[in-house]
Design an enzyme around this catalytic site. Structure first.
Site, PDB file in Angstrom:
ATOM      1  N   PHE B  89       0.846  -1.200   0.000  1.00 21.30           N
ATOM      2  CA  PHE B  89       0.000   0.000   0.000  1.00 21.30           C
ATOM      3  C   PHE B  89       0.876   1.243   0.000  1.00 21.30           C
ATOM      4  CE2 PHE B  89      -4.403   1.393   0.748  1.00 21.30           C
ATOM      5  CZ  PHE B  89      -5.089   0.289   0.295  1.00 21.30           C
ATOM      6  N   GLN B 210      -7.251  14.895   3.228  1.00 26.52           N
ATOM      7  CA  GLN B 210      -6.670  14.004   2.233  1.00 26.52           C
ATOM      8  C   GLN B 210      -7.529  13.938   0.986  1.00 26.52           C
ATOM      9  OE1 GLN B 210      -6.102   9.466   2.894  1.00 26.52           O
ATOM     10  NE2 GLN B 210      -4.097  10.444   2.784  1.00 26.52           N
ATOM     11  N   HIS B 212      -7.945  11.686  -2.032  1.00 26.26           N
ATOM     12  CA  HIS B 212      -7.542  10.353  -2.477  1.00 26.26           C
ATOM     13  C   HIS B 212      -7.256  10.421  -3.975  1.00 26.26           C
ATOM     14  CE1 HIS B 212      -7.499   6.095  -3.257  1.00 26.26           C
ATOM     15  NE2 HIS B 212      -7.580   5.850  -1.970  1.00 26.26           N
ATOM     16  N   LEU B 222     -14.984   5.905  -4.538  1.00 29.01           N
ATOM     17  CA  LEU B 222     -13.600   5.495  -4.275  1.00 29.01           C
ATOM     18  C   LEU B 222     -13.175   4.255  -5.064  1.00 29.01           C
ATOM     19  CD1 LEU B 222     -11.028   5.687  -2.402  1.00 29.01           C
ATOM     20  CD2 LEU B 222     -12.231   4.155  -0.853  1.00 29.01           C
ATOM     21  N   GLU B 225      -6.618   2.243  -3.209  1.00 30.32           N
ATOM     22  CA  GLU B 225      -5.194   2.246  -3.480  1.00 30.32           C
ATOM     23  C   GLU B 225      -4.668   0.818  -3.621  1.00 30.32           C
ATOM     24  OE1 GLU B 225      -3.182   5.292  -1.158  1.00 30.32           O
ATOM     25  OE2 GLU B 225      -1.864   3.723  -0.425  1.00 30.32           O
ATOM     26  N   ARG B 256      -0.309   9.362  -0.497  1.00 28.95           N
ATOM     27  CA  ARG B 256      -1.464   9.859  -1.242  1.00 28.95           C
ATOM     28  C   ARG B 256      -1.357  11.326  -1.631  1.00 28.95           C
ATOM     29  NH1 ARG B 256      -6.370   6.739   1.961  1.00 28.95           N
ATOM     30  NH2 ARG B 256      -5.926   4.719   1.021  1.00 28.95           N
ATOM     31  N   HIS B 323     -11.332  12.846   0.654  1.00 31.17           N
ATOM     32  CA  HIS B 323     -11.494  11.495   1.172  1.00 31.17           C
ATOM     33  C   HIS B 323     -11.447  11.403   2.686  1.00 31.17           C
ATOM     34  CE1 HIS B 323     -11.279   7.164   1.136  1.00 31.17           C
ATOM     35  NE2 HIS B 323     -10.093   7.133   1.700  1.00 31.17           N
ATOM     36  N   ARG B 368      -2.344  11.184   5.953  1.00 26.74           N
ATOM     37  CA  ARG B 368      -2.537   9.824   6.435  1.00 26.74           C
ATOM     38  C   ARG B 368      -2.073   8.806   5.398  1.00 26.74           C
ATOM     39  NH1 ARG B 368      -6.312   5.963   5.642  1.00 26.74           N
ATOM     40  NH2 ARG B 368      -7.924   7.241   4.679  1.00 26.74           N
TER      41      ARG B 368
END
Lengths: 236, 567
Positions: B89, B210, B212, B222, B225, B256, B323, B368
């Site tokens: 990730f 954030q 995304h 969404l 990721e 991100r 996000h 994050r």
């Protein structure tokens, strides 16, 4: 898609002011970006803020916006509005008490879900790390664990309409089999006992409405069949 | 001890259900891993704004809470030897940034769904008392500032009640709906954050949002990721894998904020895709179809539903989309809400706890890492619960008498809505807020736009005081619910814009045009002046600051020293 006007016929009932339910004819102009039925009724709600329905994730995973769409249960957020014949007729999910407009009281539905002990039972002391499960064993849970509890299936099932208090219904039985199929669960025998009853399991007459309407393409009828098989095998 | 869980929606409908890619834990099932590496990645991901004691605590606890969920029955995918499946990730690495690591514990691409259902099922077993479809309205505090519970409305009847409690834990989620384009659910209206702000609790680091990288262009839904974790590649209009230029080491699996800025730069410089050159493409056509069906079945459904594209055959159009709220109600690692009091920057508010996206522990700092949100809510949710028990057993918590005016604020808000004449619709005001946030506080931030944005959002906030609804029914009045939610969103929007305008540096997700990369301020980050947490108070929009905790909790680990952030 460009701008277009869409005609609706919607079940309306507000116990605070209506003596009885009625069908409202209403239309709304949609913007090019409005693709799903949920986009359309959200647009409609701008016009008439008294129209009441549940919604949350708008991507088919929370299970809030189940309703009866042109006679068939489905999620508003996963239904293409332009695929629907007009006027688009919207009613609350059948067979459950209506609270207001498209909002139903789901108590009975959840009661049945809760009745199948919907949690993993394993009474051995928990190991320090994860319990092991082969990829093949885990694969047995596919098509079972993805249920979003939207109630499209159970409220399209005639057996559930007749006996909502006695027949567990497709959603609850799918969940029951999800735990039976889990190699980590040790309560298969108790789970089968729990369903050994003229109504709880055996009211399923494989009408298969549940399979037809499930927005996640799950197959409760197959899961019910597997439970029936296990019941049978256990009897002989 | 008796517990009541109030929830605006049936528990399995909360937005955790939409989390896809996984939850971080250094189980090391497929690649070597340990919590030190995870901690380093998280501190670096936060651009050093995260508190290192809370981060150490979270990374150390990760294995325990993930294994606990597995024991509850969560259907994780499995490795060939039967362990929990883990995938790479963004921003997660082995050996302090060297190469991607497999740390994200996943149930296909439906990890949040699997987790929320397993947790709800555990609650069924525990016979937890839920109050379903009750909307909390306002926090009740007494003259000492102690929290005594909340007021709440039952949706079905419109009845307002007081929940008088010794301890109140908020797990109310974020407010992603302040932006026009968001991956968030309709219900993500920052209710707890708004309630805390109105009750005088400051909000921490609210400038950090954030975006995304991969929301479906147009729809905002969404795309995890985890798609890039499984080998997906971002391409511009020339078909180029442009992340190689921005993050030569981790490429598409950079943090991100880094990926979202790279995508926005590609689009701004004319290398976007489609007729309007307004998105880039996420390509997995080179992956084996059976692998897509096995590991990414949910995103295939989403792509077909919302982009009209089968990702097995064609790339998915994606665009950075709001996000996650990194900031929130200030808490410590124990889940206690903490506020400045005299010399103490972190004095616990008696009776008040928070966890998850509504809280700021702060483990995410300025950015994050993916999979750290599910971990955050598990670790700090559990920690908050355990702290309540400890505080209770120590005799710190008692049922203090309710102030006479405990319900007045809520009743006044409802009465105002009932009687409002010649007001604006909730929809219009909300849209104005969302467009203002989108334009003035987006992926890249500009000094002039931020300054104008403050005036604009304060003007919208005035309009929100006069919203009018036609629906006056007491039964399941969703119009009234949306008006009350708007009050919460507005608090968050003000906090965001004002905190962002004031922070004159670039850090993590907050990057501005007048704070650019140079020798003294690498990446525009100004540690000499801005290595500190923002605290915004609703009253007079006052700002205060408190130091970042750069010291880990134990001697097990050295502080992660400040460095320029590159991937």
């Amino acid at each position: 898609m460009t701008k277009r006007t869409v005609q609706f016929k919607i079940y309306r009932y507000d116990p605070d002011k209506d003596d009885k339910p009625y069908m409202q004819d209403i239309s709304v102009e949609l913007e090019a970006a409005d693709k799903k039925l949920l986009d359309a009724i959200t647009r409609l709600k701008v016009k008439d803020d008294t129209l009441s329905f549940r919604r949350s994730c708008r991507e088919g995973v929370c299970g809030s916006d189940a309703m009866n769409i042109n006679g068939k249960n489905g999620l508003a957020c996963l239904t293409d509005v332009d695929s629907l014949e007009q006027p688009i007729t919207l009613r609350p999910l059948p067979g459950l008490p209506v609270i207001r407009d498209l909002i139903v009281d789901m108590t009975q539905f959840f009661k049945q879900y809760h009745s199948i002990t919907p949690y993993l039972i394993n009474n051995e002391p928990a190991p320090e790390r994860e319990r092991l499960q082969t990829p093949e064993e885990r694969e047995e849970l596919n098509g079972l664990y993805e249920c979003i509890l939207c109630a499209c299936c159970s409220t399209s099932c005639p057996s559930f309409w007749w006996n909502p208090d006695k027949f567990v219904g497709p959603a609850g039985l799918l969940a029951a089999y999800r735990f039976i199929a889990d190699t980590r669960d040790q309560a298969t025998s108790e789970r089968l006992d729990n369903l050994e009853d003229p109504y709880r399991l055996f009211r399923c007459h494989t009408i298969m409405n549940c399979v037809d309407v499930c927005p996640k393409n799950l197959n409760p009828t197959r899961a019910i069949g597997k439970i029936k098989d296990m019941m049978l095998r256990r009897a002989i | 001890m008796k517990t009541a869980v109030l929830t605006k929606v049936f528990p399995t409908r909360s937005h955790t259900v939409a989390a896809q890619g996984g939850v971080a834990a250094s189980l090391g099932n497929s690649t070597e891993d340990n919590w030190h590496w995870h901690m380093y990645d998280t501190v670096k991901g936060s651009d050093w704004l995260g508190d290192q004691d809370a981060i150490e605590f979270m990374c150390k606890k990760a294995n325990e809470v993930v294994v606990e969920l597995e024991h509850y029955g969560m259907p994780f995918d499995r490795t060939d030897d039967g362990k929990i499946y883990q995938r790479p990730f963004g921003g997660h690495s082995m050996n302090y940034g060297q190469a991607p690591v497999m740390r994200s514990c996943a149930a296909a691409d439906r990890t949040g769904h699997a987790m929320l259902h397993a947790l709800y099922q555990r609650n069924v077993r525990a016979n937890t008392q839920f109050f379903v479809e009750w909307m909390a309205l306002d926090l009740i505090r007494d003259a000492d500032g102690d929290v005594l519970g909340v007021t709440a409305m039952e949706m079905e009847t419109g009845e307002v009640s007081i929940f008088h409690a010794k301890a109140t834990i908020f797990a109310t989620g974020g407010a992603g709906r302040i932006y026009f384009s968001s991956t968030n659910a309709f219900i993500n209206t920052g209710d707890g954050v708004g309630m805390a702000a109105r009750a005088g609790v400051p909000l921490e680091d609210m400038e950090f949002w954030q975006f995304h990288p991969t929301g479906v262009a147009g729809a905002g839904v969404l795309i995890t990721e985890g798609v890039r974790g499984e080998g997906g590649i971002l391409r511009n209009s020339a078909g180029e894998r442009f992340m190689e230029r921005y993050a030569p080491n981790l490429k598409d699996l950079a943090s991100r904020d880094v990926v979202s800025r790279a995508m926005t730069t590609e689009i701004n410089e004319g290398r976007g895709c489609g007729p309007d050159k307004d998105h880039v493409l996420l390509d997995i056509t080179h992956l084996a179809p059976e692998n897509i069906m096995k590991r990414l079945p949910g995103i295939r459904e989403i792509s077909i539903q919302f982009a009209g594209i089968d990702p097995i055959k064609a790339p998915i159009p994606v665009v950075p989309t709001c996000h996650y709220q990194m900031g929130g109600i200030p808490t410590n690692y124990k889940g206690q809400v903490v506020v400045p009091q005299g010399e103490n920057n972190n004095a616990p508010v008696r009776g008040f706890y928070a966890a998850g996206e509504c809280a700021c522990a702060s483990v995410h700092g300025a950015n994050r890492l993916g999979t750290n949100s599910l971990l955050d809510l598990l670790v700090f949710g559990k920690s908050a619960g355990e702290t309540v028990v400890e505080d209770f057993e120590r005799g710190d918590l008692s049922l203090k008498p309710l102030p006479e005016d405990a319900a007045d604020a809520s009743l006044a808000r409802l009465a105002r809505l009932e009687n409002q004449k010649n007001g604006e619709s909730v929809h219009e005001v909300r849209l104005a807020m969302q467009r203002t946030m989108q334009k003035h506080a987006g992926v890249f931030r500009f000094n002039t736009l931020l300054k104008e944005g403050v005036d604009a959002i304060l003007a919208v906030a005035e309009r929100a005081k006069n919203t009018e609804i036609a629906d006056k029914s007491q039964v399941w009045n969703t119009a009234r619910m949306e008006a009350l939610e708007l009050d919460n969103l507005i608090e968050v929007a003000k906090a965001t814009m004002i905190s962002a305008e004031a922070r004159k540096e670039s850090r993590g997700a907050h990057v501005r045009d007048d704070a650019l990369d140079n020798a003294e301020t690498p990446n525009g980050r100004d540690d000499a002046n801005w290595l500190k947490h923002t605290l915004w108070y609703s009253e007079d929009n006052r700002l205060a600051y408190k130091p970042v905790n750069l010291k880990p909790m134990s001697d097990d680990v050295e502080p992660i020293a400040l460095a320029k952030r590159t991937y």
